[in-house]
Design a protein around this motif. Structure first.
Motif, PDB file in Angstrom:
ATOM      1  N   LEU A 105       0.870  -1.081  -0.100  1.00 19.26           N
ATOM      2  CA  LEU A 105       0.104   0.023   0.013  1.00 19.26           C
ATOM      3  C   LEU A 105       0.855   1.465  -0.015  1.00 19.26           C
ATOM      4  N   SER A 106       2.082   1.131   0.536  1.00 24.19           N
ATOM      5  CA  SER A 106       2.887   2.355   0.344  1.00 24.19           C
ATOM      6  C   SER A 106       3.398   2.742  -0.944  1.00 24.19           C
ATOM      7  N   SER A 107       3.355   1.884  -1.735  1.00 30.59           N
ATOM      8  CA  SER A 107       3.674   1.975  -3.281  1.00 30.59           C
ATOM      9  C   SER A 107       2.436   2.819  -3.986  1.00 30.59           C
ATOM     10  N   VAL A 108       1.230   2.185  -3.457  1.00 30.24           N
ATOM     11  CA  VAL A 108      -0.046   2.861  -3.979  1.00 30.24           C
ATOM     12  C   VAL A 108      -0.082   4.492  -3.457  1.00 30.24           C
ATOM     13  N   VAL A 109       0.301   4.691  -2.237  1.00 31.62           N
ATOM     14  CA  VAL A 109       0.156   6.083  -1.732  1.00 31.62           C
ATOM     15  C   VAL A 109       1.260   6.907  -2.575  1.00 31.62           C
ATOM     16  N   ALA A 110       2.408   6.228  -2.679  1.00 30.41           N
ATOM     17  CA  ALA A 110       3.629   6.987  -3.228  1.00 30.41           C
ATOM     18  C   ALA A 110       3.350   7.540  -4.886  1.00 30.41           C
ATOM     19  N   PHE A 111       2.383   6.529  -5.438  1.00 32.65           N
ATOM     20  CA  PHE A 111       2.049   6.895  -6.907  1.00 32.65           C
ATOM     21  C   PHE A 111       1.008   7.836  -6.934  1.00 32.65           C
ATOM     22  N   GLY A 112       0.129   7.861  -5.898  1.00 32.70           N
ATOM     23  CA  GLY A 112      -1.018   8.868  -5.918  1.00 32.70           C
ATOM     24  C   GLY A 112      -0.417  10.255  -5.728  1.00 32.70           C
ATOM     25  N   ILE A 113       0.761  10.087  -4.768  1.00 32.17           N
ATOM     26  CA  ILE A 113       1.347  11.493  -4.606  1.00 32.17           C
ATOM     27  C   ILE A 113       2.008  12.081  -5.773  1.00 32.17           C
ATOM     28  N   LYS A 114       2.703  11.139  -6.491  1.00 28.74           N
ATOM     29  CA  LYS A 114       3.492  11.515  -7.608  1.00 28.74           C
ATOM     30  C   LYS A 114       2.286  12.190  -8.686  1.00 28.74           C
ATOM     31  N   VAL A 115       1.378  11.530  -8.824  1.00 35.04           N
ATOM     32  CA  VAL A 115       0.294  12.305  -9.706  1.00 35.04           C
ATOM     33  C   VAL A 115       0.078  13.513  -9.467  1.00 35.04           C
ATOM     34  N   LEU A 116      -0.404  13.786  -8.043  1.00 37.61           N
ATOM     35  CA  LEU A 116      -0.886  15.133  -7.364  1.00 37.61           C
ATOM     36  C   LEU A 116       0.259  16.230  -7.534  1.00 37.61           C
ATOM     37  N   VAL A 117       1.678  15.893  -7.462  1.00 42.58           N
ATOM     38  CA  VAL A 117       2.451  16.871  -7.257  1.00 42.58           C
ATOM     39  C   VAL A 117       3.139  16.972  -8.678  1.00 42.58           C
ATOM     40  N   ASN A 118       3.181  16.056  -9.473  1.00 38.04           N
ATOM     41  CA  ASN A 118       3.501  15.969 -11.016  1.00 38.04           C
ATOM     42  C   ASN A 118       4.893  16.862 -11.200  1.00 38.04           C
ATOM     43  N   ARG A 119       5.695  16.198 -10.409  1.00 34.83           N
ATOM     44  CA  ARG A 119       7.169  16.938 -10.646  1.00 34.83           C
ATOM     45  C   ARG A 119       7.994  16.140 -11.767  1.00 34.83           C
ATOM     46  N   PRO A 120       8.363  16.593 -12.722  1.00 29.48           N
ATOM     47  CA  PRO A 120       9.369  15.981 -13.918  1.00 29.48           C
ATOM     48  C   PRO A 120      10.338  15.287 -13.503  1.00 29.48           C
ATOM     49  N   ARG A 121      10.760  14.216 -14.150  1.00 29.16           N
ATOM     50  CA  ARG A 121      11.749  13.397 -13.770  1.00 29.16           C
ATOM     51  C   ARG A 121      13.139  14.468 -14.397  1.00 29.16           C
ATOM     52  N   PRO A 122      14.401  14.163 -13.598  1.00 29.64           N
ATOM     53  CA  PRO A 122      15.547  14.752 -14.163  1.00 29.64           C
ATOM     54  C   PRO A 122      15.916  14.345 -15.686  1.00 29.64           C
ATOM     55  N   THR A 123      16.205  15.261 -16.611  1.00 28.83           N
ATOM     56  CA  THR A 123      16.588  15.420 -17.743  1.00 28.83           C
ATOM     57  C   THR A 123      17.857  15.326 -18.289  1.00 28.83           C
ATOM     58  N   GLU A 124      18.253  14.849 -19.439  1.00 29.33           N
ATOM     59  CA  GLU A 124      19.579  14.575 -19.764  1.00 29.33           C
ATOM     60  C   GLU A 124      20.457  15.759 -20.067  1.00 29.33           C
ATOM     61  N   ASP A 125      19.971  16.884 -20.038  1.00 26.21           N
ATOM     62  CA  ASP A 125      20.675  18.199 -20.116  1.00 26.21           C
ATOM     63  C   ASP A 125      21.026  18.613 -18.809  1.00 26.21           C
ATOM     64  N   LEU A 126      20.548  17.988 -17.788  1.00 26.83           N
ATOM     65  CA  LEU A 126      20.941  18.344 -16.087  1.00 26.83           C
ATOM     66  C   LEU A 126      21.724  17.188 -15.496  1.00 26.83           C
ATOM     67  N   VAL A 127      21.450  15.831 -15.839  1.00 26.62           N
ATOM     68  CA  VAL A 127      22.090  14.858 -15.185  1.00 26.62           C
ATOM     69  C   VAL A 127      22.440  13.565 -16.091  1.00 26.62           C
ATOM     70  N   ARG A 128      23.093  12.641 -15.693  1.00 26.50           N
ATOM     71  CA  ARG A 128      23.567  11.583 -16.491  1.00 26.50           C
ATOM     72  C   ARG A 128      22.569  10.509 -16.407  1.00 26.50           C
ATOM     73  N   ILE A 129      21.598  10.176 -17.504  1.00 22.73           N
ATOM     74  CA  ILE A 129      20.467   9.166 -17.341  1.00 22.73           C
ATOM     75  C   ILE A 129      20.955   7.693 -17.680  1.00 22.73           C
ATOM     76  N   VAL A 130      21.235   6.819 -16.620  1.00 26.07           N
ATOM     77  CA  VAL A 130      21.596   5.548 -16.937  1.00 26.07           C
ATOM     78  C   VAL A 130      20.511   4.777 -17.155  1.00 26.07           C
ATOM     79  N   SER A 131      19.236   4.913 -16.712  1.00 27.72           N
ATOM     80  CA  SER A 131      18.033   4.029 -16.993  1.00 27.72           C
ATOM     81  C   SER A 131      16.827   5.030 -16.983  1.00 27.72           C
ATOM     82  N   LYS A 132      15.953   4.803 -17.794  1.00 27.69           N
ATOM     83  CA  LYS A 132      14.898   5.652 -18.191  1.00 27.69           C
ATOM     84  C   LYS A 132      13.730   5.277 -17.461  1.00 27.69           C
TER      85      LYS A 132
END
Length: 226
Positions: A105-132
């Motif tokens: 259930l902790s993952s379910v709650v975390a996912f719901g907060i992800k949708v509400l906050v809607n913060r973008p992932r780090p991008t390649e112009d700012l960090v090194r992306i090893v896995s997408k």
């Protein structure tokens, strides 16, 4: 000082008042972090931490960090929770099996907060992306799940005396290693910012405290009835 006693019982969470204080404090910290990233989606702290962590990289380290994060991928996490619950059932620990399933259930709650906050992932112009990674960035779902799932598993391993010492120490040590390393893994791989994993850790702690408090509930009822 016998550390096992604290890992084994955690009696302070058997108190409703203390559990409320702890959860309230953690919830306030989480809300402050949420407000912080809502106002400043990309901060100097996040950029600096990612830069320092990714500065010394190698194929071997990439592989190691991917391995650490592998346990939090969707189907692996679900299979692991179900498999652990079945293992406890086979040992006739029914309540323990149920609570291991509840860690998801902790993952379910975390996912719901992800949708509400809607913060973008780090991008390649700012960090090194090893896995997408998919979905939004805040909070880190991997970190939340690891703290809740592996944290509660450690609690049960040292709570149940019937579990062999070899299993207790081997699984417990590996679980603790995953909890401590996954925040660094998520930032190193370029999947999250520093504030994402901190928030994920705090949310995981909230989940863990609530799980342990709920687990103690029959004992509190028995004590109250005496």
């Amino acid at each position: 000082m016998n550390i096992l006693k604290y890992l084994e019982y955690l009696d302070f969470l058997n108190s409703r008042k203390k559990a409320i204080y702890i959860v309230s404090g953690l919830a306030l910290l989480f809300l402050l972090l949420t407000a912080f990233v809502a106002l400043l989606p990309t901060t100097f702290i996040d950029l600096e931490f990612s830069e320092e962590l990714q500065e010394d990289h190698s194929p071997l380290l990439d592989m190691l960090m991917k391995f650490v994060s592998w346990f939090g991928t969707r189907w692996v996490a679900i299979s692991m929770a179900v498999g652990t619950a079945l293992a406890f059932l086979l040992m006739r620990f029914r309540r323990e099996a149920l609570f291991m399933m509840l860690t998801m259930l902790s993952s379910v709650v975390a996912f719901g907060i992800k949708v509400l906050v809607n913060r973008p992932r780090p991008t390649e112009d700012l960090v090194r992306i090893v896995s997408k990674a998919e979905n939004q960035s805040f909070p880190s779902g991997h970190t939340t799940f690891y703290v809740a799932f592996f944290g509660f598993l450690i609690f049960l391993l040292f709570r149940l005396r019937q579990i062999p010492s070899l299993i207790r120490w081997t699984v417990g040590s590996f679980s603790l290693l995953l909890i401590l390393s996954v925040p660094f893994s998520r930032v190193y791989l370029g999947d999250h910012w520093f504030t994402d994993v901190v928030a994920g850790f705090v949310l995981g702690l909230i989940s863990l405290v609530l799980l342990i408090y709920g687990y103690f509930r029959p004992e509190r009822r028995a004590s109250a009835g005496q």
